[in-house]
Design a protein around this motif. Sequence first.
Motif, PDB file in Angstrom:
ATOM      1  N   ASP A 266       0.771  -1.189  -0.071  1.00 50.67           N
ATOM      2  CA  ASP A 266      -0.010   0.048  -0.185  1.00 50.67           C
ATOM      3  C   ASP A 266       0.905   1.164   0.081  1.00 50.67           C
ATOM      4  O   ASP A 266       0.743   2.100  -0.863  1.00 50.67           O
ATOM      5  N   ALA A 267       1.883   1.310   0.920  1.00 53.23           N
ATOM      6  CA  ALA A 267       2.702   2.557   1.017  1.00 53.23           C
ATOM      7  C   ALA A 267       3.601   2.727  -0.451  1.00 53.23           C
ATOM      8  O   ALA A 267       3.687   3.800  -0.807  1.00 53.23           O
ATOM      9  N   ALA A 268       3.940   1.330  -1.081  1.00 56.77           N
ATOM     10  CA  ALA A 268       4.583   1.631  -2.304  1.00 56.77           C
ATOM     11  C   ALA A 268       3.867   2.076  -3.247  1.00 56.77           C
ATOM     12  O   ALA A 268       4.331   2.874  -4.193  1.00 56.77           O
ATOM     13  N   TRP A 269       2.495   1.619  -3.530  1.00 56.14           N
ATOM     14  CA  TRP A 269       1.600   2.355  -4.426  1.00 56.14           C
ATOM     15  C   TRP A 269       1.266   3.611  -4.167  1.00 56.14           C
ATOM     16  O   TRP A 269       1.055   4.513  -5.093  1.00 56.14           O
ATOM     17  N   LYS A 270       1.528   4.201  -2.920  1.00 58.71           N
ATOM     18  CA  LYS A 270       1.250   5.665  -2.699  1.00 58.71           C
ATOM     19  C   LYS A 270       2.313   6.462  -2.987  1.00 58.71           C
ATOM     20  O   LYS A 270       2.281   7.472  -3.393  1.00 58.71           O
ATOM     21  N   ASP A 271       3.583   5.759  -2.808  1.00 58.51           N
ATOM     22  CA  ASP A 271       4.879   6.419  -3.405  1.00 58.51           C
ATOM     23  C   ASP A 271       4.861   6.352  -4.796  1.00 58.51           C
ATOM     24  O   ASP A 271       5.193   7.622  -5.286  1.00 58.51           O
ATOM     25  N   VAL A 272       4.434   5.524  -5.654  1.00 56.67           N
ATOM     26  CA  VAL A 272       4.167   5.523  -6.992  1.00 56.67           C
ATOM     27  C   VAL A 272       3.280   6.414  -7.465  1.00 56.67           C
ATOM     28  O   VAL A 272       3.558   7.331  -8.426  1.00 56.67           O
ATOM     29  N   ALA A 273       2.040   6.779  -6.623  1.00 57.63           N
ATOM     30  CA  ALA A 273       1.344   7.730  -7.265  1.00 57.63           C
ATOM     31  C   ALA A 273       1.652   9.301  -6.798  1.00 57.63           C
ATOM     32  O   ALA A 273       1.370  10.104  -7.677  1.00 57.63           O
ATOM     33  N   LYS A 274       2.442   9.464  -5.799  1.00 57.10           N
ATOM     34  CA  LYS A 274       3.048  10.761  -5.507  1.00 57.10           C
ATOM     35  C   LYS A 274       4.183  10.925  -6.529  1.00 57.10           C
ATOM     36  O   LYS A 274       3.997  12.317  -7.006  1.00 57.10           O
ATOM     37  N   GLU A 275       4.977  10.114  -6.635  1.00 57.97           N
ATOM     38  CA  GLU A 275       5.885  10.349  -7.877  1.00 57.97           C
ATOM     39  C   GLU A 275       5.311  10.616  -9.157  1.00 57.97           C
ATOM     40  O   GLU A 275       5.732  11.931 -10.074  1.00 57.97           O
ATOM     41  N   PHE A 276       4.480   9.710  -9.660  1.00 58.10           N
ATOM     42  CA  PHE A 276       3.707   9.980 -10.954  1.00 58.10           C
ATOM     43  C   PHE A 276       3.023  11.295 -10.910  1.00 58.10           C
ATOM     44  O   PHE A 276       3.203  11.905 -11.983  1.00 58.10           O
TER      45      PHE A 276
ATOM     46  N   TYR B 142      -4.946  14.227 -11.985  1.00 61.24           N
ATOM     47  CA  TYR B 142      -4.425  13.567 -10.684  1.00 61.24           C
ATOM     48  C   TYR B 142      -4.877  12.111 -11.038  1.00 61.24           C
ATOM     49  O   TYR B 142      -5.880  11.796 -11.221  1.00 61.24           O
ATOM     50  N   ARG B 143      -4.099  11.396 -10.440  1.00 64.20           N
ATOM     51  CA  ARG B 143      -4.275   9.836 -10.756  1.00 64.20           C
ATOM     52  C   ARG B 143      -4.034   9.222  -9.512  1.00 64.20           C
ATOM     53  O   ARG B 143      -2.587   9.167  -8.923  1.00 64.20           O
ATOM     54  N   SER B 144      -4.868   8.548  -8.679  1.00 63.71           N
ATOM     55  CA  SER B 144      -4.763   8.045  -7.429  1.00 63.71           C
ATOM     56  C   SER B 144      -4.132   6.643  -7.429  1.00 63.71           C
ATOM     57  O   SER B 144      -3.786   6.046  -8.584  1.00 63.71           O
ATOM     58  N   ALA B 145      -3.438   6.191  -6.351  1.00 58.87           N
ATOM     59  CA  ALA B 145      -2.887   4.941  -6.260  1.00 58.87           C
ATOM     60  C   ALA B 145      -3.760   3.722  -6.660  1.00 58.87           C
ATOM     61  O   ALA B 145      -3.229   2.988  -7.599  1.00 58.87           O
ATOM     62  N   LEU B 146      -4.991   3.893  -6.490  1.00 58.52           N
ATOM     63  CA  LEU B 146      -5.702   2.788  -7.012  1.00 58.52           C
ATOM     64  C   LEU B 146      -6.101   2.784  -8.312  1.00 58.52           C
ATOM     65  O   LEU B 146      -5.956   1.727  -9.147  1.00 58.52           O
ATOM     66  N   VAL B 147      -6.007   3.869  -9.003  1.00 59.24           N
ATOM     67  CA  VAL B 147      -6.246   4.019 -10.524  1.00 59.24           C
ATOM     68  C   VAL B 147      -5.147   3.762 -11.270  1.00 59.24           C
ATOM     69  O   VAL B 147      -5.017   2.787 -12.302  1.00 59.24           O
TER      70      VAL B 147
END
Length: 92
Positions: A47-57, A66-71
Motif C-alpha cells: 500500500d505504501a509502495a503504491w502511494k509512493d508511485v502515485a506521489k511520484e507519478f 490527478y491519478r490516485s494509487a488505486l487508479v
Amino acid sequence: MDEETSACKRAANFSAEEIDMLIDLIKKKKHIIESKETDRILWKEKDAAWKDVAKEFNAYSNSNIYRSALVLKKKYENIKKRTKQKFADNRH
C-alpha cells in the motif's frame, strides 16, 4: 444530469508517456509490488509502495490529471493482463 452521475466522470485516457512513466516507477518498487507473500506487514508495504508511485507519478506527470494509487494499480494490472493475452495469442 443529476449530481450522482456528474460526480462519476471518467478520467482521460493514459498517454503513452504516462504508461511508460508508470512502468518505470513500478520497476523501482517491483520487489514489493510483485511479491506473492500475503502477510499483513507486506500488504502495508505494498500500500505504501503504491502511494509512493502515485506521489511520484503525479509530481512528474505533464498532464493536469490527478491519478490516485488505486487508479494506477488498476492500470498496471490491466497492462499486465493485456501483455499476457498478447503473448498467449502469439503462441497459437
